[in-house]
Design a protein around this motif. Structure first.
Motif, PDB file in Angstrom:
ATOM      1  N   GLU A  23       0.854  -1.193   0.000  1.00 50.48           N
ATOM      2  CA  GLU A  23       0.000   0.000   0.000  1.00 50.48           C
ATOM      3  C   GLU A  23       0.889   1.242   0.000  1.00 50.48           C
ATOM      4  O   GLU A  23       1.741   1.402   0.861  1.00 50.48           O
ATOM      5  N   ILE A  24       0.683   2.086  -1.004  1.00 49.71           N
ATOM      6  CA  ILE A  24       1.435   3.332  -1.137  1.00 49.71           C
ATOM      7  C   ILE A  24       0.429   4.474  -1.253  1.00 49.71           C
ATOM      8  O   ILE A  24      -0.593   4.355  -1.942  1.00 49.71           O
ATOM      9  N   TRP A  25       0.720   5.587  -0.586  1.00 44.53           N
ATOM     10  CA  TRP A  25      -0.129   6.762  -0.674  1.00 44.53           C
ATOM     11  C   TRP A  25       0.628   7.894  -1.353  1.00 44.53           C
ATOM     12  O   TRP A  25       1.865   7.979  -1.265  1.00 44.53           O
ATOM     13  N   TYR A  26      -0.126   8.802  -2.005  1.00 45.12           N
ATOM     14  CA  TYR A  26       0.460   9.905  -2.746  1.00 45.12           C
ATOM     15  C   TYR A  26      -0.208  11.225  -2.337  1.00 45.12           C
ATOM     16  O   TYR A  26      -1.384  11.276  -2.012  1.00 45.12           O
ATOM     17  N   ARG A  27       0.592  12.285  -2.407  1.00 44.16           N
ATOM     18  CA  ARG A  27       0.070  13.624  -2.145  1.00 44.16           C
ATOM     19  C   ARG A  27       0.801  14.600  -3.058  1.00 44.16           C
ATOM     20  O   ARG A  27       2.030  14.551  -3.166  1.00 44.16           O
ATOM     21  N   GLY A  28       0.054  15.479  -3.713  1.00 40.94           N
ATOM     22  CA  GLY A  28       0.661  16.444  -4.611  1.00 40.94           C
ATOM     23  C   GLY A  28       0.647  17.851  -4.039  1.00 40.94           C
ATOM     24  O   GLY A  28      -0.333  18.273  -3.435  1.00 40.94           O
ATOM     25  N   HIS A  29       1.758  18.571  -4.238  1.00 42.56           N
ATOM     26  CA  HIS A  29       1.857  19.984  -3.881  1.00 42.56           C
ATOM     27  C   HIS A  29       2.190  20.783  -5.135  1.00 42.56           C
ATOM     28  O   HIS A  29       3.176  20.477  -5.821  1.00 42.56           O
ATOM     29  N   SER A  30       1.424  21.802  -5.424  1.00 43.67           N
ATOM     30  CA  SER A  30       1.705  22.606  -6.606  1.00 43.67           C
ATOM     31  C   SER A  30       3.000  23.403  -6.463  1.00 43.67           C
ATOM     32  O   SER A  30       3.642  23.739  -7.464  1.00 43.67           O
ATOM     33  N   GLN A  31       3.401  23.695  -5.222  1.00 45.15           N
ATOM     34  CA  GLN A  31       4.674  24.377  -4.959  1.00 45.15           C
ATOM     35  C   GLN A  31       5.643  23.383  -4.330  1.00 45.15           C
ATOM     36  O   GLN A  31       5.349  22.785  -3.292  1.00 45.15           O
ATOM     37  N   LYS A  32       6.802  23.207  -4.922  1.00 49.38           N
ATOM     38  CA  LYS A  32       7.724  22.157  -4.496  1.00 49.38           C
ATOM     39  C   LYS A  32       8.285  22.369  -3.098  1.00 49.38           C
ATOM     40  O   LYS A  32       8.735  21.415  -2.460  1.00 49.38           O
ATOM     41  N   ASP A  33       8.256  23.603  -2.602  1.00 40.79           N
ATOM     42  CA  ASP A  33       8.856  23.888  -1.299  1.00 40.79           C
ATOM     43  C   ASP A  33       7.872  23.808  -0.135  1.00 40.79           C
ATOM     44  O   ASP A  33       8.263  23.983   1.020  1.00 40.79           O
ATOM     45  N   TRP A  34       6.592  23.560  -0.429  1.00 42.02           N
ATOM     46  CA  TRP A  34       5.626  23.447   0.652  1.00 42.02           C
ATOM     47  C   TRP A  34       5.927  22.217   1.504  1.00 42.02           C
ATOM     48  O   TRP A  34       6.304  21.162   0.985  1.00 42.02           O
ATOM     49  N   LEU A  35       5.755  22.362   2.816  1.00 46.92           N
ATOM     50  CA  LEU A  35       6.039  21.282   3.749  1.00 46.92           C
ATOM     51  C   LEU A  35       4.780  20.452   4.015  1.00 46.92           C
ATOM     52  O   LEU A  35       3.656  20.888   3.754  1.00 46.92           O
ATOM     53  N   LEU A  36       4.988  19.267   4.576  1.00 45.67           N
ATOM     54  CA  LEU A  36       3.870  18.385   4.949  1.00 45.67           C
ATOM     55  C   LEU A  36       3.356  18.787   6.331  1.00 45.67           C
ATOM     56  O   LEU A  36       3.470  18.061   7.309  1.00 45.67           O
ATOM     57  N   THR A  37       2.765  19.959   6.371  1.00 49.81           N
ATOM     58  CA  THR A  37       2.241  20.516   7.621  1.00 49.81           C
ATOM     59  C   THR A  37       0.766  20.836   7.444  1.00 49.81           C
ATOM     60  O   THR A  37       0.407  21.599   6.541  1.00 49.81           O
ATOM     61  N   PRO A  38      -0.118  20.272   8.260  1.00 53.86           N
ATOM     62  CA  PRO A  38      -1.555  20.560   8.128  1.00 53.86           C
ATOM     63  C   PRO A  38      -1.869  22.032   8.329  1.00 53.86           C
ATOM     64  O   PRO A  38      -1.143  22.751   9.042  1.00 53.86           O
ATOM     65  N   SER A  39      -2.953  22.479   7.719  1.00 49.58           N
ATOM     66  CA  SER A  39      -3.318  23.893   7.774  1.00 49.58           C
ATOM     67  C   SER A  39      -3.518  24.373   9.206  1.00 49.58           C
ATOM     68  O   SER A  39      -3.123  25.490   9.556  1.00 49.58           O
ATOM     69  N   LEU A  40      -4.112  23.548  10.071  1.00 50.75           N
ATOM     70  CA  LEU A  40      -4.349  23.958  11.447  1.00 50.75           C
ATOM     71  C   LEU A  40      -3.052  24.275  12.169  1.00 50.75           C
ATOM     72  O   LEU A  40      -2.957  25.250  12.926  1.00 50.75           O
ATOM     73  N   MET A  41      -2.025  23.482  11.920  1.00 46.61           N
ATOM     74  CA  MET A  41      -0.783  23.596  12.679  1.00 46.61           C
ATOM     75  C   MET A  41       0.107  24.731  12.190  1.00 46.61           C
ATOM     76  O   MET A  41       1.191  24.955  12.720  1.00 46.61           O
TER      77      MET A  41
END
Length: 238
Positions: A23-41
């Motif tokens: 099982e593999i999951w994927y997530r895309g960011h339109s800006q390469k420098d964005w971090l994996l940080t939720p909006s709330l945090m």
């Protein structure tokens, strides 16, 4: 080799480095420098604001939605409608993650990023051997775990599999990570569970062709009135 094919080769290599999990999951960011940080945090005093946002949403949305059977389902609704939460959206379909990048990137010449996650290895960092099914796992209650730290305080992100309560979750093959007390996210606490692959701007034309062939337009992955409107606008105007 084209930029798109080079990107696909890097994705394959990244999955190999993660051990080629089932099982593999994927997530895309339109800006390469964005971090994996939720909006709330990204908010100051986010733990207090989390409770206020949840209580207010649950109170006011009760007139608009069918009754939810758990707080997790309410949290998924909040994420769906862009209320800040401690969740990050993922998908089991790489094409959907690519669509998330390109549907928010009409003409930006910048490079973007695809994140590739081994969700089982992520949960092993917190002593769990599998992805958590919510709300089915009755011992993993949202408020008890994340507001009361009961039975223990959870620091690291965890991978959770939601019940498919909405058409959008089903269409997107949606999954989530739910973050604990550490606002720093994957970059410092789970680096070995996730890989980042740059989607160059030069590869995006071929990527859009790929989405067209795969029938991954806004309406197929957002099967509601909002997705339909975006699809019509792109089809006629762009």
């Amino acid at each position: 080799m084209s930029e798109w094919n080079s990107f696909l080769a890097e994705v394959k290599q990244a999955e190999s480095e993660l051990g080629n999990p089932k099982e593999i999951w994927y997530r895309g960011h339109s800006q390469k420098d964005w971090l994996l940080t939720p909006s709330l945090m990204r908010e100051s005093d986010w733990e207090r604001k989390e409770k206020d946002l949840f209580i207010e949403f649950k109170k006011t949305a009760s007139r608009l939605f069918e009754k939810r059977t758990s707080d997790w389902e309410t949290l998924f609704d909040m994420q769906h409608y862009w209320i800040p939460t401690r969740l990050l959206d993922w998908t089991t379909v790489m094409g959907v993650a690519i669509a998330f990048i390109l549907h928010n990137d009409y003409s930006t010449p910048e490079d973007s990023a695809l994140f590739i996650l081994n969700p089982t290895d992520l949960n092993r960092l917190s002593g769990r051997d599998e992805v958590i099914n919510v709300p089915e796992d009755k011992g993993f209650d949202y408020q008890k775990v994340y507001w009361d730290n009961n039975p223990v305080r959870i620091d690291k992100p965890l991978a959770i599999r939601p019940g498919m309560i909405t058409d959008r979750l089903q269409a997107q093959k949606g999954m989530f990570t739910v973050h604990g007390t550490l606002a720093s996210g994957f970059e410092s606490v789970a680096a070995n569970c996730v890989k980042k692959v740059i989607l160059p701007s030069a590869a995006k034309a071929e990527a859009r062709t790929f989405l067209k062939w795969a029938n991954l337009d806004e309406y197929t992955i957002y099967p509601d009135i909002v997705g339909m409107a975006y699809h019509i606008k792109r089809k006629i105007l762009l």
